[in-house]
Design a protein around this motif. Structure first.
Motif: not given
Length: 374
Positions: A1-6, A112-115, A133-138
């Motif tokens: 499931m994709i976590d849209f919040k992140n 160019t997007s967060n995957y 990763e654009c707008d990544g978190h890691r």
């Protein structure tokens, strides 16, 4: 499931305690010493650079802006080979696509997007490939993320909205309930309330970045509910066209698309990745690129407001630009408490400045914003 919040691909994200003209490097929130050793240099004629996009390059929005960055890289390094894939889904196909780029010899891959985990499965194994990763978190030795400080020009646009709106009712066409949208709606209303303390912002979430029909319906509903200024984060111009037809104002995102509504157009939060991408590829080829970084492009160097629309009164533009000048030249940061959420709870205490991490991951609405829930 994709976590849209992140899944906040922009997604959109500020630097408390730093001016918008300051260093591009996002302070590392307790990060380990990643990227101590740069990846090996690559000859330009041997280099393979991959770009992966969430949408079509013809969208005149988010993906188009990144494609322009790729074109700038091609012009700077014409001997390299380039891979580009559009419309990458949030599914196992994403992982397969990036694995194929690695198999095709990619030395650097720019998403160019967060995957999230869909791309980390690849980057964890291809440790000699530079991943961005654009707008990544890691972050890792071969992985960095980057984004733009969209909240500053959004705040400036909010000042203009507060001056232009006659009803004080502002509307926002939202993609998903992600941090970029929370931050954007909050910053927009905060700017508007500096000139109209009673202003409110109603949002409609359409669960898509590119849905002209959905955006048109949302814009129409907002205007029918009394909103006379529309803003949003869509990759197309549908709600601008509605604003043009209905005689209200609108501000946009990504690029200058005023031709779809020249009388309604106020400004756009415009993106420019060109120099950043050229610099990153140059470092990779020279053996100077290291992972483990989080970078936010500042206002004036990657993101800014667009030229004001033809119908925007000069006095409105001047007042909004005075705020922009303070941000650029005086280090003005408007994201200072006291700030309450929609339930009246104090989230940012009086005198407290929101940290970069708080702005980047903002996931709650301020007082006056309605219709946006996780």
């Amino acid at each position: 499931m994709i976590d849209f919040k992140n899944m906040n691909r922009r997604r959109f994200m500020g630097l408390a305690g730093m001016t918008a003209a300051s260093s591009l490097m996002l302070p590392q929130f307790g990060r380990p010493a990643y990227g101590a050793t740069p990846l090996a240099a690559v000859k330009e004629e041997d280099a393979v650079i991959g770009f992966g996009h969430v949408g079509p390059i013809s969208d005149e929005g988010w993906t188009w802006s990144h494609h322009q960055g790729l074109e700038a890289v091609k012009a700077a390094f014409p001997k390299a080979k380039y891979l580009e894939v559009e419309n990458i889904p949030f599914s196992a196909d994403c992982t397969r696509i990036y694995r194929q780029m690695v198999s095709d010899g990619a030395n650097m891959i720019i998403s160019t997007s967060n995957y999230g985990d869909l791309i980390y499965e690849v980057s964890d194994r291809a440790t000699d490939v530079a991943f961005m990763e654009c707008d990544g978190h890691r972050k890792a030795d071969n992985l960095s993320y980057y984004y733009i400080q969209h909240w500053f020009p959004t705040y400036v646009a909010g000042v203009a909205a507060g001056l232009l709106s006659k009803t004080g009712k502002l509307g926002y066409v939202a993609s998903f309930p992600v941090p970029a949208v929370f931050c954007g709606t909050n910053a927009f209303l905060m700017g508007a309330r500096t000139v109209n303390p009673e202003a409110t912002l109603q949002t409609v979430v359409i669960n898509s970045w590119f849905d002209p029909q959905g955006a048109k319906q949302a814009g129409t509903a907002l205007i029918d509910n009394g909103c006379d200024f529309l803003f949003g984060i869509m990759d197309e111009a549908a709600y601008l066209q509605v604003a043009q037809e209905r005689g209200v104002w609108a501000a946009m995102w990504n690029t200058d698309i005023r031709r779809y509504g020249p009388d309604a157009y106020v400004t756009s939060i415009v993106l420019d990745w060109n120099q950043y991408y050229v610099d990153q590829v140059r470092k990779r080829l020279a053996g100077e690129w290291t992972g483990g970084e989080g970078t936010l492009l500042p206002m004036g160097k990657g993101i800014d407001r667009d030229a004001w629309g033809a119908k925007v009164p000069a006095e409105v533009a001047a007042k909004a630009d005075a705020v922009r000048d303070r941000i650029l030249n005086e280090g003005f940061n408007p994201f200072v408490g006291e700030i309450k959420d929609i339930d009246g709870n104090v989230r940012v205490k009086a005198g407290e400045t929101m940290t970069p991490e708080a702005l980047y991951t903002w996931d709650w609405s301020i007082e006056g914003v309605s219709g946006l829930k996780v």
